[in-house]
Structure formats: C-alpha cells, structure tokens
Design an enzyme around this catalytic site. Sequence first.
Site, short mmCIF file in Angstrom:
data_model
loop_
_atom_site.label_atom_id
_atom_site.label_comp_id
_atom_site.label_asym_id
_atom_site.label_seq_id
_atom_site.Cartn_x
_atom_site.Cartn_y
_atom_site.Cartn_z
N GLU A 3 0.69 -1.31 0.10
CA GLU A 3 0.38 0.11 0.09
C GLU A 3 0.87 1.29 0.11
O GLU A 3 1.92 1.22 0.93
CB GLU A 3 -0.85 -0.08 1.00
CG GLU A 3 -1.75 1.26 1.32
CD GLU A 3 -2.64 1.05 2.67
OE1 GLU A 3 -3.72 1.87 2.92
OE2 GLU A 3 -2.40 -0.02 3.61
N CYS A 30 -5.46 -3.31 2.31
CA CYS A 30 -5.08 -3.36 3.55
C CYS A 30 -6.53 -3.47 4.39
O CYS A 30 -7.01 -4.58 4.55
CB CYS A 30 -4.49 -2.06 4.27
SG CYS A 30 -3.60 -2.19 5.87
N LYS A 35 -9.24 2.24 -2.30
CA LYS A 35 -9.47 1.69 -1.03
C LYS A 35 -10.92 1.96 -0.76
O LYS A 35 -11.36 2.97 -0.75
CB LYS A 35 -8.43 2.14 0.22
CG LYS A 35 -8.50 1.40 1.35
CD LYS A 35 -7.42 1.98 2.22
CE LYS A 35 -7.20 1.26 3.64
NZ LYS A 35 -6.01 1.56 4.22
#
Length: 649
Positions: A46, A169, A115
């Site tokens: 990330e 994540c 994300k």
Amino acid sequence: MNYGFIRVAAVVPTVNVADCEANVDHIIKNIHEAYKRKAQLIVFPELSITGYTCGDLFKQTTLIKSAFEGLERISSATLGLNALVVVGLPIVFEGRMFNCAVAIFNGEIVGVVPKTYIPNYHEFYEKRWFTSSYNLRKNATINIDGKEVPFGCDLLFTMGDAKIGCEICEDLWAPVPPSSMQAINGANILVNLSATNELTGKHNRLMSLITQQSAGNIAAYVYASSGYGESTSDLVFAGNAIIAELGNVIKKGARFNVGEQMAIADIDVEKINNARINNGTFGDSLEHYATAHREIEVPVMIFDNQKLERKIEKNPFVPTDDAMLNSHCEEIFNIQTQGLMRRLQFTGTKSLVVGVSGGLDSTLALLIADRAFGRLGYDKKNIIGITMPGFGTSDRTYTNALQLMHSMGITVKEISIANAVLQHFKDIDHDVNVHDATYENSQARERTQILMDCANKYNGMVLGTGDLSELALGWCTYNGDHMSMYSVNAGVAKTLVKCLVTWIANNVAAKEWGDEAKRTLLDIVDTPISPELTPADNEGKINQKTEDLVGPYELHDFFLFNMLAYGFSPSKIFILAKEAFADEYDGATIKKWLTVFCRRFFSQQFKRSCLPDGPKVGIVGLSPRGDWRMPSDACAALWIKECENLEVD
C-alpha cells in the site's frame, strides 16, 4: 498458463518515507528481478511509491506530483514485460484523494482500484487524507495521460483463466471485504496492498484472515505489506509477503527483515476453478450476490515446464506439520470411533467380529473397535479377533496378530483356512499348484465366510478392514474382504492408515495396552504390505508384496487425491508427481504406475458401487452414496491414451 499455473510475486521493497524517486527506483528494480524469475503478477505494498507513514505530507502538492511522476516511470519501465504489476500511491480525483492500487501491464496503466474501508480508529486516522471508493460514481474512469482508465473496486483483471481482484489493507478486515464480492463475481486470485503495523498477537489474526479469505472464497490471496523503512514514530512495520491458496499458505516471507523480500509462488488456477465447480454453495452465492464488474483483459505469458515455485506434497492425505499431524490423527481416530459407536448402538449390537491378519488395515480396525467399546462401556471380551492363517501367512504377521490381540485383552480365536480351501479346490476342480486369481480369492472368500458366520454365532457384526486406496485400485476380493457390515477404514488412504497406526503406537498404546503392544504396532507398521495369499518363502517370510504388484501406495494415494479432489488430468498429475517424487521415482516409473492406476480405477468401479457403510474422514471419498457416483462400465480410453502419450524425459 500451461497446466493451470500462474506465477505471482509479493514484494516488500526498500522504502524511504516521502522519497518517491528512491522508492520508484527500488520498485523498478524489484519488478525486473521478479520478471527474471518469470512472475506474471507482481504486487507491491500500500502506498509503496510514497511510503504509508507520510502523514500530513499527503496534503502537499509536491508529494502528490512526485508520486504521479513515479507512476509514469514505473509504467514506462514495464514496457515489453508480459506481467501485471500492481503498485500503491495516492491519487486525486474530482477534488478528493484516494488511496489507490494501480495496475500496469506492458507500459500501460490498465486500471485503478481505490481503497474502500478507510480506518479511523486507534492508531489509524486515514480519513484525515483519504476518501472511500463508495464516493465514486458507478463505472467511473480517470484520465491519465489523455486515456480514460477504469477507476473503482469493481475491476477484474483477466489473464487467461486467472481473474484478479484487488483490495487494500483495511478492506480485508471488514465484515464483507471487497474481495469477497470480486470472488463471487469471478476473481480467483485476490491481491491486497497493505501497510499492516505490528502488534502483539496481530500477526496471528492477520494470518487467520488471509487463509480464511482464500478458503471461504475458494481463491488465492496475495498479500504484500510495508516493511523496514516506514516511519517508526509510533508504529513498526515488519513487512509481510504472503501467498495463500484455498486456505493454505504456500509461500511466506520473513518478518522483521531489514532488507527487501520477495515471495514467489505458482498459484494453481485450475485447482481453484475445479474446486469452485465442485462446490455448489459457491455457485449459489453468485445467484444472490452477483453485481456488475468490469473486466480488463491483459495477454498472458505461456508458462513453460520449468521447476514449480511451490512445494508439492508427496503425501496429500498426511499433514507434514507435527502439530497438525497430531491433531489430524486424533480427529480421524475419533471420527472412525464415533461412526462405529453409533452403528453398534443403533443396531443394538454388543459384539464385534474382526479378522486380524497382523497387517496395517486390520490393526487399525481393531484399535478403533477397542476405543469404541471402551467409550460405550462394553465388555472388550465381546470383541472377537480371529486370525485365519492360510497358505501365505508369514511367521511375522501371525505372531504380531496374536500378540496384539492378547495385549488388548479381547477374545482371541485362531481358525486355519487351509483344509477348507483345499476341500473347496477339490470341489471346483482347481489345481492347488496354480496360484492364480482363483487360488487367491478362494482364500479371501473363505475368510469372509468364517467372519460372517461367526458374527451370526455371536450375535454381532463383521467389522470391515479395507481402506480407501484398496477401494480405488479394486485391490480387494469381490464378496470377500470387499464385504462387511461396517467398513470403518473406507475413508482412510493407505498412507494415512500407516500414519494413524504409528500415531496410536506412540501416543496411546503403552498407556492402554502396555509396551509390548507398542512394539508390536511399530513392527506392523514396518512390515511389507501383503495380502499373503501365495505361499511364504522357505524362511516363513512374506513372499507376495502388494506394492511390487500394483505399485507404491504413496504414488497411488498421490494420484487418487489429485484426480478426485481437483479433477486433474493424467498429464497434470504426472507433472506434479515428477516434482513431488523427484528424488525417488523417475518419469518412466511414475508413468507406469499412473497408467495402472487409471486402468484399475475405471475397471474396478463395480466393487465400489456396492460398498458397505463407512465414515468419510477427509475431502476424498469413494462411497457410492456420497462422494463418487460413476457407472461401472465407464470407459477409461481417454485417460489411458493421455497416460500413454506422456513424455517421461
């Protein structure tokens, strides 16, 4: 993807916080290194271009501009590379900033995935800078260098039979991760660009999430997380490079590594796709949760016959990890025991007849009978163990059978079959010196007749001893040892039978029946496998060895598992077997026994079509009422032809 494999790399590069130029240099270097190792999918952490711990520097134009310039450098560096590269960076779109994964193929940016779940609790405060993918319009695109690029978490990147979904994540930690929806809609490889900090106990939870996500979604999961070089003002990042497939970790990097690391593994896409076909629940989920996903097709590099970047287990029925092996054996022992207990209770039967030969299978059946009677509170004298010496019985197996039964305190009977079989040969006019199928099967059926009639006499039932491997090969006499009133070993492969008896010897025997019983069990494990139906040698030793006749059981169990669990073709099983058994068997030997396996598996189905009841213990079973329904006259021609065409070099 020859044989259904795609090579993936999870990379943890050197990172310098906010130094995009240096970070891009490291990323490009690792891309070329992974490509040299023939990776087709290369995943970075990330925000790998900027570093994850930039804090309010994410609000600085200089950093955002440098990150985008770095992305263009990376894109240019992939020109001519036949691999999909996924890197992380912040991207501004329509007045908001997104934490993104950018997919690049052959010098071209092909998709951007933002994300979805932005953590803002405890040590995380990402909402200070980033917004969620939920704030995007449907079917959004972003203009990059004059080209409209798909932008959203609904993207799937297609490489041949592989479909790749991407999340970042925190998405993995959500109750319903974006990757679950991607999987339901076709993604069989899920990638996660992450920056997971280290806390006591957190890594175990992370591993659980990764393995569960790959298991529950019947997929592979590729995880790359930030490492050494991120800011340690408040957090420490140890670096995680993890590749899982169908709930099993197939490659894992070293945590707390101060240098770069790269985990490379070959994911078996064919295995994943076949597992989905065999799982009706997965297909049903599509009916309920199907949503529109945009597919982006990228050409795929053909995978050649190089050495696989993954470990192929020689004994797929037997775990290699000691702790797992112990748990596995105990669980199977309990499954078999409980199955027998319920059958005894339901039928009101309090006596059991077991033919005890001194071999592995009958030994395991006897051990389970003892455990079942103990748990039910039945008198173990009502376990009638019968040894039935014949023309091929060796001194070793005869002695072991008697010693084991006496150690266990059951009722012991010895009934020779010699005179009865000789009379039978006379009745059917068979020459006793002709050691053919009639010679052998007459003995097996005589033993079964004795057991069945004794079961009537003692108002009990006959406990079957034959195992899963014998059923697969048809290595049992029809209406002989093939038949019983409950087949307790029917779901246990031969390699697992050996493992179970060893485990019981080392963990149960001495306490339950004494040291002599333990010694006997270990000697039984070391005894060559044999039906003992042809005469022993001049020294009274085993002359007829099963594995000399039908082939090594470790090979047959390997063939059986891969054929039934995943539907693999003979050619793929051959490739896998050569990898797994490289130090033990050459290609010609593997081809020989694989051909034997395929021929026998088809020709012997009629024996499996009328099996007695018995408990399933693993993912592979041959019960005609459950796992395996196949016509007894199915033709093996396609499988045999493929075996015959295998190139052994």
